[in-house]
Design a protein around this motif. Structure first.
Motif, PDB file in Angstrom:
ATOM      1  N   CYS A  22      12.540   2.028  -3.550  1.00 31.38           N
ATOM      2  CA  CYS A  22      11.700   2.864  -2.699  1.00 31.38           C
ATOM      3  C   CYS A  22      12.121   2.675  -1.239  1.00 31.38           C
ATOM      4  O   CYS A  22      12.540   1.585  -0.850  1.00 31.38           O
ATOM      5  CB  CYS A  22      10.236   2.447  -2.887  1.00 31.38           C
ATOM      6  N   CYS A  33      10.299   2.190   1.194  1.00 28.84           N
ATOM      7  CA  CYS A  33       9.410   1.253   1.888  1.00 28.84           C
ATOM      8  C   CYS A  33       9.949  -0.173   1.871  1.00 28.84           C
ATOM      9  O   CYS A  33       9.375  -1.062   2.487  1.00 28.84           O
ATOM     10  CB  CYS A  33       8.013   1.267   1.262  1.00 28.84           C
ATOM     11  N   ASP A  68       0.812  -1.214   0.000  1.00 34.79           N
ATOM     12  CA  ASP A  68       0.000   0.000   0.000  1.00 34.79           C
ATOM     13  C   ASP A  68       0.854   1.277   0.000  1.00 34.79           C
ATOM     14  O   ASP A  68       0.362   2.342   0.372  1.00 34.79           O
ATOM     15  CB  ASP A  68      -0.953  -0.003   1.199  1.00 34.79           C
ATOM     16  N   CYS A  69       2.092   1.190  -0.459  1.00 37.65           N
ATOM     17  CA  CYS A  69       2.975   2.354  -0.484  1.00 37.65           C
ATOM     18  C   CYS A  69       2.434   3.382  -1.480  1.00 37.65           C
ATOM     19  O   CYS A  69       2.118   3.067  -2.620  1.00 37.65           O
ATOM     20  CB  CYS A  69       4.395   1.924  -0.877  1.00 37.65           C
ATOM     21  N   ARG A  70       2.340   4.638  -1.043  1.00 39.22           N
ATOM     22  CA  ARG A  70       1.823   5.704  -1.915  1.00 39.22           C
ATOM     23  C   ARG A  70       2.848   6.160  -2.940  1.00 39.22           C
ATOM     24  O   ARG A  70       2.489   6.680  -3.989  1.00 39.22           O
ATOM     25  CB  ARG A  70       1.394   6.898  -1.073  1.00 39.22           C
ATOM     26  N   ASP A  71       4.126   5.935  -2.647  1.00 38.79           N
ATOM     27  CA  ASP A  71       5.169   6.385  -3.580  1.00 38.79           C
ATOM     28  C   ASP A  71       5.345   5.435  -4.759  1.00 38.79           C
ATOM     29  O   ASP A  71       5.332   5.846  -5.913  1.00 38.79           O
ATOM     30  CB  ASP A  71       6.505   6.535  -2.849  1.00 38.79           C
ATOM     31  N   CYS A  72       5.520   4.135  -4.468  1.00 40.80           N
ATOM     32  CA  CYS A  72       5.839   3.183  -5.541  1.00 40.80           C
ATOM     33  C   CYS A  72       4.652   2.304  -5.933  1.00 40.80           C
ATOM     34  O   CYS A  72       4.746   1.567  -6.916  1.00 40.80           O
ATOM     35  CB  CYS A  72       7.012   2.300  -5.137  1.00 40.80           C
ATOM     36  N   GLY A  73       3.566   2.346  -5.190  1.00 42.70           N
ATOM     37  CA  GLY A  73       2.397   1.529  -5.510  1.00 42.70           C
ATOM     38  C   GLY A  73       2.626   0.045  -5.312  1.00 42.70           C
ATOM     39  O   GLY A  73       1.985  -0.768  -5.955  1.00 42.70           O
ATOM     40  N   GLY A  74       3.565  -0.327  -4.447  1.00 38.21           N
ATOM     41  CA  GLY A  74       3.846  -1.731  -4.186  1.00 38.21           C
ATOM     42  C   GLY A  74       4.858  -2.351  -5.128  1.00 38.21           C
ATOM     43  O   GLY A  74       5.148  -3.527  -5.037  1.00 38.21           O
ATOM     44  N   GLU A  75       5.422  -1.551  -6.032  1.00 33.72           N
ATOM     45  CA  GLU A  75       6.413  -2.071  -6.988  1.00 33.72           C
ATOM     46  C   GLU A  75       7.804  -2.199  -6.375  1.00 33.72           C
ATOM     47  O   GLU A  75       8.635  -2.932  -6.874  1.00 33.72           O
ATOM     48  CB  GLU A  75       6.497  -1.167  -8.217  1.00 33.72           C
TER      49      GLU A  75
END
Length: 97
Positions: A54, A56, A25-32
């Motif tokens: 990222c 995260c 649910d990372c807002r920066d990388c979108g889980g990538e």
């Protein structure tokens, strides 16, 4: 919080490892887990892609759990395993054909 995944690593010897995964649910990388940056050469043509991880996710977090046994490889001697064996090197004329 660490999100763990089990993987097989092929270091000098095969081993089961635990690795960290990106936060889904990372807002920066979108889980990538990071960001791709395409770049070009002096003519503007595509020259490659850089990868920035990222924050995260720490891709260096790995823990070795269990060494795995080596796979035994069969030696190939050039013979067809389904071909004729022994002194009989031709095809049989006995039924069934």
């Amino acid at each position: 919080m660490i999100r763990l995944r089990i993987q097989v690593a092929h270091w000098p010897r095969r081993v089961l490892i635990l690795t960290d995964t990106p936060r889904p649910d990372c807002r920066d990388c979108g889980g990538e887990g990071g960001f791709e940056h395409h770049y070009g050469d002096h003519n503007g043509e595509y020259a490659g892609t850089d990868w920035d991880p990222c924050p995260c996710w720490n891709e260096t977090h790995r823990w070795a759990l269990l060494p795995l046994p080596r796979r035994l490889r069969r030696r190939y001697d050039g013979r067809d395993p389904w071909g004729p064996t022994g002194h009989n090197t031709g095809y049989s004329d006995e039924p069934p054909f």
